[in-house]
Design an enzyme around this catalytic site. Sequence first.
Site, PDB file in Angstrom:
ATOM      1  N   ASN A 225     -75.420  -6.208  28.646  1.00 41.47           N
ATOM      2  CA  ASN A 225     -75.200  -4.751  28.555  1.00 41.47           C
ATOM      3  C   ASN A 225     -76.167  -3.994  29.453  1.00 41.47           C
ATOM      4  O   ASN A 225     -75.801  -2.985  30.061  1.00 41.47           O
ATOM      5  CB  ASN A 225     -75.320  -4.285  27.099  1.00 41.47           C
ATOM      6  CG  ASN A 225     -74.035  -4.522  26.329  1.00 41.47           C
ATOM      7  OD1 ASN A 225     -73.030  -3.865  26.548  1.00 41.47           O
ATOM      8  ND2 ASN A 225     -74.073  -5.502  25.431  1.00 41.47           N
TER       9      ASN A 225
ATOM     10  N   MET B 127     -83.261  -6.963  19.190  1.00 40.52           N
ATOM     11  CA  MET B 127     -83.140  -7.580  17.868  1.00 40.52           C
ATOM     12  C   MET B 127     -84.239  -7.139  16.899  1.00 40.52           C
ATOM     13  O   MET B 127     -84.692  -7.933  16.064  1.00 40.52           O
ATOM     14  CB  MET B 127     -83.138  -9.110  18.013  1.00 40.52           C
ATOM     15  CG  MET B 127     -82.025  -9.628  18.908  1.00 40.52           C
ATOM     16  SD  MET B 127     -80.380  -9.031  18.412  1.00 40.52           S
ATOM     17  CE  MET B 127     -80.157 -10.018  16.941  1.00 40.52           C
ATOM     18  N   ARG B 128     -84.658  -5.893  17.012  1.00 42.41           N
ATOM     19  CA  ARG B 128     -85.625  -5.369  16.059  1.00 42.41           C
ATOM     20  C   ARG B 128     -85.148  -4.001  15.597  1.00 42.41           C
ATOM     21  O   ARG B 128     -84.446  -3.303  16.337  1.00 42.41           O
ATOM     22  CB  ARG B 128     -87.003  -5.183  16.724  1.00 42.41           C
ATOM     23  CG  ARG B 128     -87.727  -6.454  17.045  1.00 42.41           C
ATOM     24  CD  ARG B 128     -88.998  -6.170  17.826  1.00 42.41           C
ATOM     25  NE  ARG B 128     -89.965  -5.366  17.078  1.00 42.41           N
ATOM     26  CZ  ARG B 128     -90.897  -5.872  16.271  1.00 42.41           C
ATOM     27  NH1 ARG B 128     -90.992  -7.174  16.122  1.00 42.41           N
ATOM     28  NH2 ARG B 128     -91.733  -5.095  15.622  1.00 42.41           N
TER      29      ARG B 128
ATOM     30  N   HIS C 260     -72.969  -1.976  19.139  1.00 39.52           N
ATOM     31  CA  HIS C 260     -72.823  -2.975  18.078  1.00 39.52           C
ATOM     32  C   HIS C 260     -71.471  -3.671  18.232  1.00 39.52           C
ATOM     33  O   HIS C 260     -70.465  -2.996  18.464  1.00 39.52           O
ATOM     34  CB  HIS C 260     -72.920  -2.301  16.702  1.00 39.52           C
ATOM     35  CG  HIS C 260     -72.816  -3.270  15.573  1.00 39.52           C
ATOM     36  ND1 HIS C 260     -73.847  -4.112  15.220  1.00 39.52           N
ATOM     37  CD2 HIS C 260     -71.786  -3.580  14.747  1.00 39.52           C
ATOM     38  CE1 HIS C 260     -73.472  -4.879  14.214  1.00 39.52           C
ATOM     39  NE2 HIS C 260     -72.224  -4.580  13.912  1.00 39.52           N
TER      40      HIS C 260
ATOM     41  N   ASP D 254     -77.374   0.160  11.886  1.00 40.36           N
ATOM     42  CA  ASP D 254     -76.045   0.396  12.469  1.00 40.36           C
ATOM     43  C   ASP D 254     -75.281   1.498  11.728  1.00 40.36           C
ATOM     44  O   ASP D 254     -74.054   1.416  11.556  1.00 40.36           O
ATOM     45  CB  ASP D 254     -75.226  -0.914  12.476  1.00 40.36           C
ATOM     46  CG  ASP D 254     -75.935  -2.024  13.239  1.00 40.36           C
ATOM     47  OD1 ASP D 254     -76.542  -1.722  14.280  1.00 40.36           O
ATOM     48  OD2 ASP D 254     -75.884  -3.180  12.792  1.00 40.36           O
TER      49      ASP D 254
ATOM     50  N   THR E 182     -66.681  -7.670  26.789  1.00 35.39           N
ATOM     51  CA  THR E 182     -65.993  -7.010  27.901  1.00 35.39           C
ATOM     52  C   THR E 182     -65.842  -5.518  27.621  1.00 35.39           C
ATOM     53  O   THR E 182     -66.025  -4.685  28.515  1.00 35.39           O
ATOM     54  CB  THR E 182     -64.606  -7.652  28.112  1.00 35.39           C
ATOM     55  OG1 THR E 182     -64.797  -9.030  28.399  1.00 35.39           O
ATOM     56  CG2 THR E 182     -63.866  -7.007  29.256  1.00 35.39           C
TER      57      THR E 182
ATOM     58  N   GLU F 199     -67.744  -3.796  25.440  1.00 33.75           N
ATOM     59  CA  GLU F 199     -69.086  -3.199  25.405  1.00 33.75           C
ATOM     60  C   GLU F 199     -69.508  -2.754  26.800  1.00 33.75           C
ATOM     61  O   GLU F 199     -70.083  -1.675  26.984  1.00 33.75           O
ATOM     62  CB  GLU F 199     -70.109  -4.199  24.855  1.00 33.75           C
ATOM     63  CG  GLU F 199     -69.891  -4.581  23.411  1.00 33.75           C
ATOM     64  CD  GLU F 199     -70.971  -5.531  22.894  1.00 33.75           C
ATOM     65  OE1 GLU F 199     -72.135  -5.386  23.259  1.00 33.75           O
ATOM     66  OE2 GLU F 199     -70.618  -6.442  22.111  1.00 33.75           O
TER      67      GLU F 199
END
Length: 234
Positions: free
Chosen positions: A13, A89-90, A116, A152, A179, A181
């Site tokens: 991303n 990832m935090r 997400h 989220d 794809t 995202e």
Amino acid sequence: MRIGVLASGSGSNLQAILDACAAGHIDATVAVAISNVPGAPALDRARAAGATAELVPSTGVADRAAYDARLLDRLRAHRVDLVCLAGYMRLVTPAFLEAFGPTAETRGCPRVMNVHPALLPAFPGLHAQRQAVAYGVRFSGCTVHFVDTGTDTGPVIAQAVVPVLPDDTEEALAARILTEEHRVYPQAVQWFAEGRLSVAGRRVTVRGSGAPALSGLANPARELPGAAAASPRP
Ligand code: GRF
């Protein structure tokens, strides 16, 4: 506009955002890409694109507030206007979100976004694609949203839908979602850069956007060109 990207892993991303900036599809530059993971491919992607890459290791830093204070220092040093979480990832702390909260110029928009790999509020948290396959849903997709203090749970900016096929594995579904995202995230960033987003309560308005694209199942409709649907970026 100056973007700061936080990424823990592959950074595809981040790559989509770097590519969109280089192509002139986003009126912005990636001022810094920061990873908490030594050796994260995201850092190499940033360097290869000529962007500044920085490692702020999180291992051994038990105090989330102290870690986020370090991140804030780096983001401020690079005069970042918008923070994009991209496979980061935090969880970020309330103090971090306050530092990048709405300003008079952002029309209620916080200045932290995330992508997400599910149609929120379905399947928040880790392993969203695995959750979707296990649940047996027929459609999933991705959500670009502003970040709030929940996991989220922030206001939704855009979503795109993909089918879940009968023999899908978690990996196959993840590739199909990625794809989307890579199309939708740069678009949301460009809407922010253009000053077209506003937030009232949970509702995000995209000024000047057309009707939802029924053919592509993206809401709001896609505007930026992007990768062909059949060729997910590794
Ligand atoms: C993406 O699926 C994103 O939605 C999730 O983590 C994955 C990161 O992929 N938060 P990448 O590092 O951008 O390739």
